[in-house]
Design an enzyme around this catalytic site. Structure first.
Site, PDB file in Angstrom:
ATOM      1  N   GLY A 476      -6.471  -5.682   0.175  1.00 45.86           N
ATOM      2  CA  GLY A 476      -6.171  -5.875  -1.234  1.00 45.86           C
ATOM      3  C   GLY A 476      -7.048  -5.052  -2.146  1.00 45.86           C
ATOM      4  O   GLY A 476      -6.942  -5.143  -3.371  1.00 45.86           O
ATOM      5  N   THR A 477      -7.907  -4.209  -1.565  1.00 52.85           N
ATOM      6  CA  THR A 477      -8.853  -3.422  -2.351  1.00 52.85           C
ATOM      7  C   THR A 477      -8.271  -2.116  -2.854  1.00 52.85           C
ATOM      8  O   THR A 477      -8.865  -1.466  -3.712  1.00 52.85           O
ATOM      9  CB  THR A 477     -10.087  -3.106  -1.499  1.00 52.85           C
ATOM     10  OG1 THR A 477      -9.666  -2.429  -0.313  1.00 52.85           O
ATOM     11  CG2 THR A 477     -10.809  -4.372  -1.100  1.00 52.85           C
ATOM     12  N   THR A 600      -8.211   1.144  -9.152  1.00 49.61           N
ATOM     13  CA  THR A 600      -8.590   0.194  -8.107  1.00 49.61           C
ATOM     14  C   THR A 600     -10.080  -0.122  -8.159  1.00 49.61           C
ATOM     15  O   THR A 600     -10.488  -1.247  -7.852  1.00 49.61           O
ATOM     16  CB  THR A 600      -8.201   0.735  -6.727  1.00 49.61           C
ATOM     17  OG1 THR A 600      -8.818   2.005  -6.515  1.00 49.61           O
ATOM     18  CG2 THR A 600      -6.698   0.892  -6.610  1.00 49.61           C
ATOM     19  N   GLY A 670     -17.002  -2.599  -4.039  1.00 49.66           N
ATOM     20  CA  GLY A 670     -16.396  -3.902  -3.770  1.00 49.66           C
ATOM     21  C   GLY A 670     -17.298  -5.087  -4.018  1.00 49.66           C
ATOM     22  O   GLY A 670     -16.822  -6.173  -4.335  1.00 49.66           O
ATOM     23  N   GLU A 671     -18.612  -4.919  -3.864  1.00 49.02           N
ATOM     24  CA  GLU A 671     -19.492  -6.082  -3.907  1.00 49.02           C
ATOM     25  C   GLU A 671     -20.494  -6.077  -5.043  1.00 49.02           C
ATOM     26  O   GLU A 671     -20.984  -7.140  -5.447  1.00 49.02           O
ATOM     27  CB  GLU A 671     -20.222  -6.199  -2.566  1.00 49.02           C
ATOM     28  CG  GLU A 671     -19.285  -6.707  -1.477  1.00 49.02           C
ATOM     29  CD  GLU A 671     -19.807  -6.467  -0.071  1.00 49.02           C
ATOM     30  OE1 GLU A 671     -20.200  -7.454   0.569  1.00 49.02           O
ATOM     31  OE2 GLU A 671     -19.798  -5.315   0.385  1.00 49.02           O
TER      32      GLU A 671
END
Length: 705
Positions: A476-477, A600, A670-671
């Site tokens: 989903g990234t 994204t 992402g994090e």
């Protein structure tokens, strides 16, 4: 970025990197054409439902399956007395139905396979399991008698520089505070699911080759694990995972449900077995973020310059398998201090196995450190942004290496300007708007740059389009879209001429989607394959042209400290009568190197910030010490933010690339969005009310009574 910038630009006029392309699979997802693990169409499937333990420690003394066996439609009931003996259970998470021992509440103790999911669930409820329960221990305390340092020889739990105790004794300003974070659970929308099918000839019932349609962040790592546990050549295991409905780390490896489904399917030749964990079962079987008790001590001069930093962290792990969150690690390198010490201790309790949850270690650790920094700013009478600027290290304090691209100072200054920080009230508890107390807070963010060599990509040309194959994951990234852009850039082609295939162990090997390492690690392999393709076939290849290449082993520059940084700014409002907390706006500014796809990347950063908001105000898994189970194990009681909880959330990044980070000049996004966000919320709440909350989540009862 100009048309001549970036990898592969010299080989064509097309620039794909930096374009805000929509996700290539978006239409398939919103129309339901994209198959998730449970939805792969297979003929005549069966369905599995497990029986889980109702004690936290003990042994099984009897299992009565007679009522389940007699239920129409039931094909198999598995218990520890009849299940196959597994080949390798050195990792005890995968010792499924191998003994009568129970090590945590919710452990698999039996399973039913039936013609429909409803029948399987009904029959599973008819299985009667008797236990000899033993006294259990599920409560983490700072002075637990079984505390021990985790056993990672490559990264010891304790680090010390200088003489921090002496500095704490003589410093004019000392902050000594303890912060607590609760057990939390990942809760992706798609539950952990696998569909197992054995085919072909081979030893044992059910044939010789296993296919798993699995919801995972790494098809190839799951294959290696499952093959080892079952005693198979990995070539005989195929894992298919083209679409994944979120994971947040919990799907970063195989779990016990993969083994249980494979065992059941091997006992039922030729029939696929579908197994989706229920929401409640996910709270005991696929990991969680451990609770933490963190003591942070800062010794500083009166002008706020830190002399010593000590960060001691206590967490729990499972008696089944050790997992360490590493929540003190970021304090080794965040701020300039000549004297520092970090320690970590674990208590092995009768709880399910902890595992990765978005920014494991960094998220809870930076909540504690950045809260302490806010308390130091108040103690010194210094603006919290200025305090961080004064303690900016010129080199990595851990190693003395120069930074490749730290830029935290820029993040803080740009964030302060965008947020309107200059208008902030100098003291807490001053501003009110009607019934709301209003405050603002800041916190820094950091996440290490992780690059995993070992991925391979292959490119082939059919006379029209170029197909890029790599066994990567898209959870989903947007990695499917980003990797397509990287391939197009490397080949000097428009994106429309490139097709990317991923999520299958029949494709070349790829590392796990974890640690914000996916795009940079897989992208290096894709760029290497594009270079090999051009070198072999030029710019006018014929149909059937093909090339493959592996990501370079040494892509990250040696002798440089490479990490991503950022700054969070938050406005919080607290109802003066009820203690209700609202966050109308959040702003993050990040340094993550080159951004491959702004659309994204922004989604990832905003999603992380919202998850940090959730960590601050909502999430807590409540473990009943009497039974050892999580009592709020569903989305009705385990609270995560909904649209009404999320205000104006904006994410920005500093333009540029980091050549030291690898061929793309990119670092993961992402994090880092979650790291520090909870602290910024907590600091804003303190500024609004004057009440310092040191235990998450910040609920209304902290302000009333």
């Amino acid at each position: 970025m100009s048309a001549t910038d970036g990898p592969g630009a010299a080989h064509g006029a097309h620039t794909a990197l930096g374009l805000p392309l929509e996700r290539l699979e978006a239409a398939d997802k919103v129309t339901g054409r994209a198959p998730y693990a449970y939805e792969h169409p297979l003929p005549d499937p069966l369905y599995l439902h497990p029986v889980t333990s109702t004690v936290a420690r003990g042994r099984i003394t009897a299992v009565d399956t007679s009522a389940a066996d007699a239920t129409p439609g039931v094909r198999l009931v598995l218990t520890h007395t009849g299940a196959e003996r597994l080949t390798d259970t050195g990792d005890r998470e995968f010792a499924v139905l191998q003994s009568d021992r129970v090590s945590f509440y919710g452990q698999f103790v039996a399973a039913v396979v039936a013609d429909t999911p409803e029948t399987a669930r009904e029959a599973a409820a008819l299985v009667r399991v008797e236990y000899e329960a033993e006294p259990h221990d599920v409560v983490l305390t700072a002075d637990h008698p079984r505390l021990y340092p985790p056993g990672d020889e490559d990264d010891p739990a304790d680090h010390e520089q200088g003489d921090p105790d002496a500095e704490l004794a003589r410093a004019p300003v000392v902050v000594d505070r303890t912060y607590r974070t609760p057990m939390e659970h990942n809760n992706p929308m798609e539950p952990h699911t696998t569909v197992a099918l054995w085919t072909g000839d081979g030893p044992g019932p059910g044939g010789g080759d296993l296919t798993l349609y699995d919801s995972t962040q790494g098809a190839h790592p799951v294959r290696e694990t499952v093959a080892g546990v079952l005693g198979l050549d990995p070539a005989r295991v195929r894992v298919v995972s083209p679409h994944v409905g979120g994971g947040f780390g919990s799907k970063g490896s195989a779990h016990a449900h993969d083994i249980l489904a494979a065992m059941a399917a091997r006992a039922l030749p030729g029939r696929p077995v579908k197994f989706a964990l229920t929401r409640q079962q996910m709270f005991s079987l696929v990991g969680h973020r451990t609770p933490t008790i963190q003591r942070v001590r800062l010794a500083a001069e009166s002008d706020g310059r830190i002399r010593a930093l000590v960060h001691d962290s206590v967490e729990h792990t499972s008696t089944v398998k050790e997992f360490a969150e590493g929540s003190a690690a970021t304090s080794r390198m965040m701020y300039a201090a000549l004297h520092r010490r970090t320690t970590q201790r674990l208590a092995d309790l009768d709880v399910p196995i902890p595992f990765w949850m978005r920014a494991p270690g960094e998220a809870p650790g930076m909540y504690a450190l950045e809260s302490a920094m806010d308390e130091l700013a108040q103690a010194c009478g210094i603006d919290p942004v200025e305090l961080r600027l004064r303690n900016e290290p010129s080199v990595d304090p851990r190693t003395g290496e120069p930074w490749s691209d730290r830029r935290l100072v820029e993040c803080l200054r740009e964030g302060a300007e965008r947020f309107g920080w200059a208008d902030r009230d100098p003291a807490p508890g001053i501003r009110r708007q009607g019934r709301w107390r209003v405050g603002t807070g800041v916190a820094a963010a950091v996440y290490p740059h992780l690059y995993n060599p070992g991925s391979v990509a292959e490119i082939h040309y059919d006379g029209d389009r170029y197909t890029v194959d790599i066994g990567a994951a898209d959870i989903g990234t947007g990695s499917r879209t980003a990797l397509t852009q990287i391939a197009a850039q490397g080949l000097g082609l428009p994106v429309e001429r490139v097709r990317l295939r991923l999520g299958d162990t029949d494709l070349p090997v790829a590392t796990v989607a974890g640690g914000s390492s996916g795009t940079v690690s897989w992208g290096a392999a894709v760029l290497a394959a594009a270079a090999a393709f051009r070198d072999r076939h030029g710019t006018d290849p014929g149909p059937g042209a093909r090339a493959r290449a592996a990501a370079p082993e040494d892509a990250v520059a040696q002798g440089r400290a490479v990490a991503s940084f950022g700054a969070h700014f938050v406005e919080a409002r607290v109802d003066a009568d009820t203690g209700e907390v609202r966050v109308p706006r959040m702003l993050g500014v990040f340094s993550v190197g080159r951004v491959v796809n702004p659309r994204t990347a922004r989604s990832q950063l905003v999603g992380g910030m919202v998850m940090g908001l959730s960590m601050a105000l909502h999430e807590r898994s409540v473990l009943d010490p009497r039974t050892g189970h999580v009592v709020n194990a569903d989305l009705a009681e385990y609270h995560v933010p909904v649209h009404a909880d999320v205000g104006d959330v904006r994410a920005h990044w500093l333009e540029g690339e980091d050549p030291a980070a690898g061929p793309l000049g990119a670092r993961g996004a992402g994090e880092i969005g979650i790291v520090g966000a909870a602290a910024a919320v907590a600091n804003a709440v303190h500024h609004a009310t004057g009440v310092r909350v040191r235990e998450l989540p910040i609920t209304l009862d902290r302000f009333v009574g």
